[in-house]
Design an enzyme around this catalytic site. Structure first.
Site, PDB file in Angstrom:
ATOM      1  N   LYS A  53       0.836  -1.214   0.000  1.00  0.00           N
ATOM      2  CA  LYS A  53       0.000   0.000   0.000  1.00  0.00           C
ATOM      3  C   LYS A  53       0.865   1.257   0.000  1.00  0.00           C
ATOM      4  O   LYS A  53       0.475   2.288  -0.557  1.00  0.00           O
ATOM      5  CB  LYS A  53      -0.980  -0.002   1.176  1.00  0.00           C
ATOM      6  CG  LYS A  53      -2.308  -0.651   0.826  1.00  0.00           C
ATOM      7  CD  LYS A  53      -2.239  -2.147   0.736  1.00  0.00           C
ATOM      8  CE  LYS A  53      -2.636  -2.826  -0.488  1.00  0.00           C
ATOM      9  NZ  LYS A  53      -2.492  -4.275  -0.464  1.00  0.00           N
ATOM     10  N   HIS A 449     -22.396  14.767   4.338  1.00  0.00           N
ATOM     11  CA  HIS A 449     -22.163  15.383   3.042  1.00  0.00           C
ATOM     12  C   HIS A 449     -20.964  16.310   3.127  1.00  0.00           C
ATOM     13  O   HIS A 449     -20.837  17.046   4.106  1.00  0.00           O
ATOM     14  CB  HIS A 449     -23.389  16.206   2.625  1.00  0.00           C
ATOM     15  CG  HIS A 449     -23.199  16.916   1.329  1.00  0.00           C
ATOM     16  ND1 HIS A 449     -23.176  16.256   0.117  1.00  0.00           N
ATOM     17  CD2 HIS A 449     -22.983  18.234   1.047  1.00  0.00           C
ATOM     18  CE1 HIS A 449     -22.977  17.128  -0.855  1.00  0.00           C
ATOM     19  NE2 HIS A 449     -22.855  18.339  -0.316  1.00  0.00           N
TER      20      HIS A 449
HETATM   21  P1  FAD Z   1       1.739 -14.159   8.268  1.00  0.00           P
HETATM   22  O1  FAD Z   1       1.520 -12.708   8.185  1.00  0.00           O
HETATM   23  O2  FAD Z   1       2.245 -14.862   7.056  1.00  0.00           O
HETATM   24  O3  FAD Z   1       2.755 -14.379   9.476  1.00  0.00           O
HETATM   25  C1  FAD Z   1       3.250 -15.632   9.797  1.00  0.00           C
HETATM   26  C2  FAD Z   1       4.551 -15.454  10.516  1.00  0.00           C
HETATM   27  O4  FAD Z   1       4.922 -16.715  11.093  1.00  0.00           O
HETATM   28  C3  FAD Z   1       5.726 -15.043   9.644  1.00  0.00           C
HETATM   29  O5  FAD Z   1       6.330 -13.883  10.170  1.00  0.00           O
HETATM   30  C4  FAD Z   1       6.701 -16.231   9.705  1.00  0.00           C
HETATM   31  O6  FAD Z   1       8.048 -15.826   9.716  1.00  0.00           O
HETATM   32  C5  FAD Z   1       6.324 -16.854  11.043  1.00  0.00           C
HETATM   33  N1  FAD Z   1       6.627 -18.296  11.164  1.00  0.00           N
HETATM   34  C6  FAD Z   1       6.146 -19.298  10.390  1.00  0.00           C
HETATM   35  N2  FAD Z   1       6.568 -20.489  10.867  1.00  0.00           N
HETATM   36  C7  FAD Z   1       7.343 -20.218  11.962  1.00  0.00           C
HETATM   37  C8  FAD Z   1       8.070 -21.044  12.872  1.00  0.00           C
HETATM   38  N3  FAD Z   1       8.081 -22.378  12.770  1.00  0.00           N
HETATM   39  N4  FAD Z   1       8.752 -20.431  13.850  1.00  0.00           N
HETATM   40  C9  FAD Z   1       8.747 -19.084  13.970  1.00  0.00           C
HETATM   41  N5  FAD Z   1       8.070 -18.275  13.153  1.00  0.00           N
HETATM   42  C10 FAD Z   1       7.383 -18.834  12.150  1.00  0.00           C
HETATM   43  N6  FAD Z   1      -4.191  -8.925   3.237  1.00  0.00           N
HETATM   44  C11 FAD Z   1      -5.099  -7.970   3.492  1.00  0.00           C
HETATM   45  O7  FAD Z   1      -6.024  -8.198   4.285  1.00  0.00           O
HETATM   46  N7  FAD Z   1      -5.020  -6.741   2.906  1.00  0.00           N
HETATM   47  C12 FAD Z   1      -4.040  -6.426   2.034  1.00  0.00           C
HETATM   48  O8  FAD Z   1      -3.996  -5.301   1.518  1.00  0.00           O
HETATM   49  C13 FAD Z   1      -3.070  -7.413   1.741  1.00  0.00           C
HETATM   50  N8  FAD Z   1      -2.063  -7.149   0.893  1.00  0.00           N
HETATM   51  C14 FAD Z   1      -1.110  -8.091   0.673  1.00  0.00           C
HETATM   52  C15 FAD Z   1      -0.075  -7.790  -0.211  1.00  0.00           C
HETATM   53  C16 FAD Z   1       0.913  -8.717  -0.460  1.00  0.00           C
HETATM   54  C17 FAD Z   1       2.032  -8.374  -1.412  1.00  0.00           C
HETATM   55  C18 FAD Z   1       0.878  -9.974   0.206  1.00  0.00           C
HETATM   56  C19 FAD Z   1       1.972 -10.976  -0.020  1.00  0.00           C
HETATM   57  C20 FAD Z   1      -0.153 -10.292   1.071  1.00  0.00           C
HETATM   58  C21 FAD Z   1      -1.167  -9.356   1.307  1.00  0.00           C
HETATM   59  N9  FAD Z   1      -2.231  -9.629   2.153  1.00  0.00           N
HETATM   60  C22 FAD Z   1      -3.179  -8.675   2.378  1.00  0.00           C
HETATM   61  C23 FAD Z   1      -2.375 -10.934   2.830  1.00  0.00           C
HETATM   62  C24 FAD Z   1      -1.868 -10.833   4.291  1.00  0.00           C
HETATM   63  O9  FAD Z   1      -0.527 -10.427   4.281  1.00  0.00           O
HETATM   64  C25 FAD Z   1      -2.039 -12.182   4.970  1.00  0.00           C
HETATM   65  O10 FAD Z   1      -3.370 -12.611   4.879  1.00  0.00           O
HETATM   66  C26 FAD Z   1      -1.652 -12.085   6.430  1.00  0.00           C
HETATM   67  O11 FAD Z   1      -0.339 -11.624   6.592  1.00  0.00           O
HETATM   68  C27 FAD Z   1      -1.812 -13.442   7.125  1.00  0.00           C
HETATM   69  O12 FAD Z   1      -1.475 -13.301   8.469  1.00  0.00           O
HETATM   70  P2  FAD Z   1      -0.956 -14.535   9.343  1.00  0.00           P
HETATM   71  O13 FAD Z   1      -0.746 -13.984  10.712  1.00  0.00           O
HETATM   72  O14 FAD Z   1      -1.845 -15.686   9.158  1.00  0.00           O
HETATM   73  O15 FAD Z   1       0.445 -14.958   8.709  1.00  0.00           O
HETATM   74  P1  NAD Z   2      -4.678 -14.633  -6.344  1.00  0.00           P
HETATM   75  O1  NAD Z   2      -5.295 -15.940  -6.087  1.00  0.00           O
HETATM   76  O2  NAD Z   2      -5.402 -13.390  -6.000  1.00  0.00           O
HETATM   77  O3  NAD Z   2      -4.328 -14.514  -7.904  1.00  0.00           O
HETATM   78  C1  NAD Z   2      -3.527 -15.447  -8.561  1.00  0.00           C
HETATM   79  C2  NAD Z   2      -3.885 -15.416 -10.042  1.00  0.00           C
HETATM   80  O4  NAD Z   2      -2.912 -16.148 -10.753  1.00  0.00           O
HETATM   81  C3  NAD Z   2      -5.243 -16.053 -10.322  1.00  0.00           C
HETATM   82  O5  NAD Z   2      -6.045 -15.122 -11.021  1.00  0.00           O
HETATM   83  C4  NAD Z   2      -4.878 -17.293 -11.146  1.00  0.00           C
HETATM   84  O6  NAD Z   2      -5.851 -17.589 -12.130  1.00  0.00           O
HETATM   85  C5  NAD Z   2      -3.551 -16.875 -11.793  1.00  0.00           C
HETATM   86  N1  NAD Z   2      -2.671 -17.967 -12.192  1.00  0.00           N
HETATM   87  C6  NAD Z   2      -2.404 -19.117 -11.503  1.00  0.00           C
HETATM   88  N2  NAD Z   2      -1.513 -19.867 -12.192  1.00  0.00           N
HETATM   89  C7  NAD Z   2      -1.183 -19.173 -13.333  1.00  0.00           C
HETATM   90  C8  NAD Z   2      -0.314 -19.412 -14.460  1.00  0.00           C
HETATM   91  N3  NAD Z   2       0.434 -20.522 -14.544  1.00  0.00           N
HETATM   92  N4  NAD Z   2      -0.247 -18.489 -15.459  1.00  0.00           N
HETATM   93  C9  NAD Z   2      -1.004 -17.352 -15.367  1.00  0.00           C
HETATM   94  N5  NAD Z   2      -1.845 -17.094 -14.338  1.00  0.00           N
HETATM   95  C10 NAD Z   2      -1.933 -17.973 -13.335  1.00  0.00           C
HETATM   96  O7  NAD Z   2      -3.230 -14.700  -5.647  1.00  0.00           O
HETATM   97  P2  NAD Z   2      -2.155 -13.561  -5.363  1.00  0.00           P
HETATM   98  O8  NAD Z   2      -2.374 -12.379  -6.216  1.00  0.00           O
HETATM   99  O9  NAD Z   2      -0.836 -14.254  -5.409  1.00  0.00           O
HETATM  100  O10 NAD Z   2      -2.456 -13.168  -3.863  1.00  0.00           O
HETATM  101  C11 NAD Z   2      -2.435 -14.166  -2.820  1.00  0.00           C
HETATM  102  C12 NAD Z   2      -3.402 -13.837  -1.738  1.00  0.00           C
HETATM  103  O11 NAD Z   2      -2.924 -12.741  -0.978  1.00  0.00           O
HETATM  104  C13 NAD Z   2      -4.771 -13.396  -2.254  1.00  0.00           C
HETATM  105  O12 NAD Z   2      -5.616 -14.496  -2.462  1.00  0.00           O
HETATM  106  C14 NAD Z   2      -5.276 -12.531  -1.140  1.00  0.00           C
HETATM  107  O13 NAD Z   2      -5.969 -13.331  -0.232  1.00  0.00           O
HETATM  108  C15 NAD Z   2      -4.012 -11.983  -0.503  1.00  0.00           C
HETATM  109  N6  NAD Z   2      -3.863 -10.562  -0.906  1.00  0.00           N
HETATM  110  C16 NAD Z   2      -4.833  -9.695  -0.518  1.00  0.00           C
HETATM  111  C17 NAD Z   2      -4.740  -8.382  -0.873  1.00  0.00           C
HETATM  112  C18 NAD Z   2      -5.812  -7.443  -0.445  1.00  0.00           C
HETATM  113  O14 NAD Z   2      -6.566  -7.802   0.448  1.00  0.00           O
HETATM  114  N7  NAD Z   2      -5.911  -6.260  -1.014  1.00  0.00           N
HETATM  115  C19 NAD Z   2      -3.670  -7.926  -1.630  1.00  0.00           C
HETATM  116  C20 NAD Z   2      -2.698  -8.834  -2.006  1.00  0.00           C
HETATM  117  C21 NAD Z   2      -2.799 -10.156  -1.624  1.00  0.00           C
END
Ligand code: FAD
Ligand code: NAD
Length: 472
Positions: A53, A449
């Protein structure tokens, strides 16, 4: 010999699931330890929600400056904006550092012990934590909360390395890729693809499904498609990535198009964003006696696994893979351990996609409601008729607020919106659904508004057949 510790609650994983669980457990007076190897904040704060973001915001700001350098609009003119990608990344790192430090302070204030290291379970209640300095600590807990999250999926024929990157690396770039090819037109691919386009990269998206953002309906994704077209993002839907090819010092993405023919596109970087998978390996999950639900850990409505006293939350337990779902589960599991009567039973988990324009989805779409046998009425209010949207340069992007309600009793079943800044409406939408609001409840609420929230009220009035700011 390893040091040993005991506690009432052990949380493994410090992401948006784990750290709120630990804070809440601490607040409730439970003796709690949280373990994470990669820093508090997890994926979300360190390499997910927040960094992406921050990039999206910086990219939008740069795009606006470029626009005002090219066009004397709104009485504003700037000259020669420049983009320093390393500066953007450093600014993002500053935000991440501030937030992760803040989490550390909150953990401390809740009297929770944070241990930096990797936990490996020998049995359901005992793990060995290996720390950076090679020291180990054995922890035995009465209750365990598993919050190990998820990681990027790699394509088997195109693993990360060289110019093939995942979202983590994309958010660390210090040079703008001139040509970015994104594999996967889902959340990450489009949020980051659009951000890089705004920063001036040439962007192509290769998506296997026949549409981008397959989890949203056609009406909702149309404004995003319009933006991509207007901004010359090449969209290849129905196309499967086949591999990265190096030739003449240049990288290409090879893909199979909808006709089954092989094509390729030149790329400085190929961002692979084809989904995420739960972290279930490398930490002794197999020693814990929990059941699985496909690749995820199986839980019940209280986030209990099949092993007594072991709970699991967040991305580890399945869709939706969203930070706010993880946080809610974390808080409630801590309260369940403290003997509160709680269950995870949301009416809906709101989803927001931070594309251009933004998308918000809460509850059922009209088609989903009909598929469940509901007779529905809908109201759609175009943001082109919202004064606030126009003052924020929204409205011309095809955005709208759409409300879906049960015909018989007017209970709202779903609310969906597309448009600039609509992510901020998600809270009111979620509250309306959670409270079981009817169309009349929302219509009877005075909306400020000029704000975009009036678009929600107008959507509701449209469903009731008497909108004020569009013709019925
Ligand atoms: P995580 O955030 O993955 O945290 C798990 C943690 O556990 C990690 O720090 C890892 O190091 C630790 N861990 C794992 N195994 C062990 C172990 N054995 N010992 C010690 N530590 C360990 N979600 C949204 O809602 N809004 C968004 O805008 C959004 N944007 C995203 C953008 C990107 C690029 C990505 C990749 C994800 C985004 N997500 C978003 C998804 C969101 O990040 C995840 O849903 C969320 O972080 C999940 O939280 P969690 O606590 O389950 O796990
Ligand atoms: P996603 O599931 O949103 O999208 C993956 C896309 O890749 C799908 O549309 C799928 O059809 C396509 N795909 C799969 N295999 C492919 C291939 N071989 N060639 C071309 N296309 C292919 O997954 P993501 O974008 O990796 O994000 C992972 C998760 O992280 C999301 O499901 C979401 O839950 C979370 N996330 C959330 C936010 C948010 O809340 N704003 C932002 C980023 C990520």
């Amino acid at each position: 010999m390893a040091q040993s510790k005991t506690c009432q609650v052990l949380v493994v994983g410090g992401g948006p699931g784990g750290y709120p669980a630990a804070i809440r457990a601490g607040q409730l007076g439970l003796d709690t330890i949280i373990v994470d190897k990669h820093g508090l904040g997890g994926t979300c704060l360190n390499r997910g929600c927040i960094p992406s973001k921050a990039f999206i915001h910086a990219a939008s700001k740069y795009e606006e400056m470029v626009h005002h350098a090219e066009k004397d609009e709104m009485g504003l003119k700037v000259s020669e904006p420049t983009l320093d990608m390393a500066g953007v990344t450093a600014w993002k790192d500053g935000i991440v550092s501030k937030l992760t430090k803040g989490v550390g302070q909150l953990i401390k204030a809740a009297k929770v012990e944070a241990i930096s290291g990797w936990a490996t379970f020998q049995n359901a209640k005992t793990c060995l934590v290996e720390m950076e300095d090679g020291e180990t600590i054995e922890i035995t807990a009465e209750n365990v909360i598993l919050a190990t999250g998820s990681k990027e999926t790699e394509l088997p024929f195109m693993s990360f390395g060289g110019n093939v990157i995942g979202s983590t690396e994309a958010l660390e770039l210090t040079e703008r890729p001139e040509k970015l090819v994104v594999v996967g037109g889902g959340y990450i691919g489009l949020e980051l693809g659009i951000a890089f386009r705004k920063m001036g990269s040439e962007v192509a998206v290769v998506e296997a499904a026949d549409t981008i953002l397959p989890s949203y309906d056609k009406e909702m994704i149309r404004p995003v498609q319009m933006w991509l077209k207007k901004n010359k993002v090449a969209l290849h839907t129905g196309c499967k990535a086949k591999g990265a090819v190096e030739e003449g010092g240049q990288t290409f993405l090879a893909f199979e198009d909808a006709k089954g023919e092989t094509q390729r596109i030149e790329a400085d970087k190929i961002l692979v964003a084809v989904g995420r998978k739960p972290v279930t390996e490398g930490w002794g999950l197999e020693n814990m006696g929990v059941d699985m639900d496909g690749p995820f850990v199986k839980i019940d409505h209280q986030c209990r696994t099949a092993m007594r006293g072991v709970y699991a939350i967040g991305d580890l337990v399945g869709e939706p893979l969203l930070a706010h779902k993880a946080t809610k589960q974390g808080e409630l599991v801590a309260e369940i351990i403290a003997d509160h009567k709680r269950a995870y039973d949301p009416v809906s988990v709101a989803a927001v996609c931070f594309t251009e324009p933004e998308l918000v989805g809460v509850g059922l779409t009209p088609d989903e409601a009909k598929a469940k046998g509901e007779a529905v009425i809908t109201g759609k209010f175009p943001l082109a008729a919202s004064g606030r949207a126009l003052t924020m340069e929204g409205g011309a992007d095809g955005g709208f607020v759409r409300v879906t309600a049960r015909e018989s009793d007017h209970v709202i079943l779903g609310i969906h919106a597309v448009g600039k800044h609509v992510s901020e409406l998600s809270g009111e939408f979620a509250l309306a659904l959670e409270m079981g609001a009817t169309l009349e409840d929302v219509a009877g609420t005075i909306h400020v508004h000029p704000t975009l929230t009036e678009g929600f009220a107008e959507g509701v009035l449209t469903a009731l057949g008497h909108p004020i700011h569009i013709s019925a």
